[in-house]
Design a protein around this motif. Sequence first.
Motif, short mmCIF file in Angstrom:
data_model
loop_
_atom_site.label_atom_id
_atom_site.label_comp_id
_atom_site.label_asym_id
_atom_site.label_seq_id
_atom_site.Cartn_x
_atom_site.Cartn_y
_atom_site.Cartn_z
N UNK A 71 0.85 -1.20 0.00
CA UNK A 71 0.00 0.00 0.00
C UNK A 71 0.88 1.25 0.00
N UNK A 72 0.59 2.22 -0.91
CA UNK A 72 1.41 3.43 -0.97
C UNK A 72 0.65 4.68 -0.54
N UNK A 73 -0.63 4.52 -0.15
CA UNK A 73 -1.39 5.67 0.38
C UNK A 73 -1.76 5.37 1.83
N UNK A 74 -1.30 6.24 2.75
CA UNK A 74 -1.64 6.06 4.17
C UNK A 74 -2.31 7.32 4.68
N UNK A 75 -3.32 7.14 5.50
CA UNK A 75 -4.03 8.29 6.08
C UNK A 75 -3.76 8.36 7.57
N UNK A 76 -3.58 9.59 8.08
CA UNK A 76 -3.27 9.80 9.50
C UNK A 76 -4.27 10.80 10.06
N UNK A 77 -4.89 10.48 11.18
CA UNK A 77 -5.77 11.47 11.80
C UNK A 77 -4.93 12.65 12.26
N UNK A 78 -5.43 13.86 11.99
CA UNK A 78 -4.70 15.05 12.42
C UNK A 78 -5.49 16.29 12.07
N UNK A 79 -4.98 17.42 12.54
CA UNK A 79 -5.69 18.67 12.32
C UNK A 79 -4.65 19.80 12.42
N UNK A 80 -4.75 20.79 11.55
CA UNK A 80 -3.74 21.86 11.59
C UNK A 80 -3.95 22.81 12.77
N UNK A 81 -5.02 22.59 13.55
CA UNK A 81 -5.18 23.37 14.79
C UNK A 81 -4.50 22.66 15.97
N UNK A 82 -3.84 21.54 15.72
CA UNK A 82 -3.25 20.72 16.78
C UNK A 82 -1.75 20.53 16.48
N UNK A 83 -0.92 21.41 17.10
CA UNK A 83 0.51 21.45 16.76
C UNK A 83 1.22 20.13 17.08
N UNK A 84 0.88 19.54 18.24
CA UNK A 84 1.65 18.34 18.62
C UNK A 84 1.36 17.19 17.67
N UNK A 85 0.13 17.08 17.18
CA UNK A 85 -0.15 15.97 16.25
C UNK A 85 0.62 16.18 14.94
N UNK A 86 0.79 17.43 14.54
CA UNK A 86 1.54 17.68 13.29
C UNK A 86 2.99 17.23 13.46
N UNK A 87 3.55 17.49 14.65
CA UNK A 87 4.94 17.08 14.93
C UNK A 87 5.05 15.55 14.93
N UNK A 88 4.06 14.90 15.54
CA UNK A 88 4.10 13.43 15.58
C UNK A 88 4.03 12.85 14.17
N UNK A 89 3.17 13.43 13.35
CA UNK A 89 3.00 12.89 11.99
C UNK A 89 4.30 13.08 11.19
N UNK A 90 4.92 14.25 11.33
CA UNK A 90 6.19 14.48 10.61
C UNK A 90 7.26 13.48 11.04
N UNK A 91 7.35 13.27 12.35
CA UNK A 91 8.33 12.33 12.90
C UNK A 91 8.12 10.92 12.34
#
Length: 348
Positions: A55-75
């Motif tokens: 599988x080459x498409x992955x979806x991650x729950x997140x929101x641009x109003x939530x800074x820590x989730x953005x950091x986790x997703x990048x990591x």
Amino acid sequence: MKKALISGVTGQDGSFLAELLLAKGYEVHGIVRRASTFNTGRLDGIYADPHESGIRLSLHYGDVTDASCLRHILEKVQPDEIYNLAAQSHVRVSFDQAEYTADVVATGTLRLLEAYRDHVRVLGRAVRFYQAGSSEMFGAANPPQNESTAFYPRSPYAVSKVAAHWYCVNFREAYNLFICNGILFNHESERRGETFVTRKITRALSRIKLGLQSKLYLGNLASYRDWGYAGDYVEAMWLMLQQDAPNDYVVATGETHSVREFLDQAAACVDLDWAKIVEIDPRYLRPTEVDVLLGDATKAHSRLGWAPRIGFQQLVTLMMNNDFELARQEKTLREAGFTLPLGGGGRG
Ligand code: NAP
Ligand code: G4F
């Protein structure tokens, strides 16, 4: 294999961009908001069960109003390219939800930029960033508008996009990051949200033709927009991130048409006289309107080798063909006794 992260992957552009990047061999990761109903319908054509292999498409729950989730997703993802498409993107709604729009569109971009900057600094990775800027930022500036035209935003949405634009320029200069601002003029498709004027018109005229609806309520018919096809515009986003150096680009067709002209073309497709069915409802007027948008995309043509493939008439026709088919299916189901959660009257 290159990895891309797309915020706003469930939107019109996000779905076209994900398809384009998958076709180019990328591994694609998308940020999806949690909702009580399915919001991944536009990805149906490319989504596969994550339990399957390859599988080459992955979806991650997140929101641009939530800074820590953005950091986790990048990591977790460690992307090579980030495309920031997330937005409360409806101009009329931004007057009713100005603070929220600023939080998502302006501060949301800042949150993702801060997470990106730290990611690059800590891991020493080369990552490129695309920002979804808008021709709305030109607002009341005289046409034609290009990269040198001064911004004159006319809505809370546009003001927030201007802030996001300048955050990007500042981060590029201050931290030597590869960040591009795309300044995209209106682009539409059969996947366009139903409350934007083009899709509202193509859906309603199709349903009226088949007797499923009687009236179409609109706002200002006199404004002009430079309307292109979304599938063409996501290619420009990708091209910007493939250049040797980061830069900002206007992406447009170089043609402008009024809402009235869009109605003329769409009505002609189904042989209707729109003057008999369209009524003006002041709720769809904006406190401040953008009268004329007309883009000069010379820089994108010469430096990116980008040009639109689909013109105005073809765009209207493909949207009408799609929505007429949807209306036909709706009519068939209704005649068979099914009721559908369609309609959307009073919105847009
Ligand atoms: P769209 O269809 O409205 O999609 C917006 C996307 O952003 C959706 O995936 C939406 O998720 C997501 N989103 C909204 N709030 C979010 C949040 N707080 N956190 C994470 N994601 C959030 O817009 P579009 O037409 O594809 O446009 C893409 C981008 O280009 C937007 O930034 C828009 O402002 C900009 N733009 C569009 C045009 C145009 O003509 N289409 C022109 C210039 C610039 P849900 O699906 O859950 O709502
Ligand atoms: O389809 P619209 O809502 O798009 P608008 O405001 O131009 O914004 C879109 O394009 C921007 C790029 O320039 C994006 F940044 C933004 O996210 C969005 O995708 O309205 C187009 C025109 C306006 O002048 C509006 O006043 O159509 C007019 N209009 C007339 N009646 C209507 C209606 N717009 C909507 N949404 N609904 C109506 O009933």
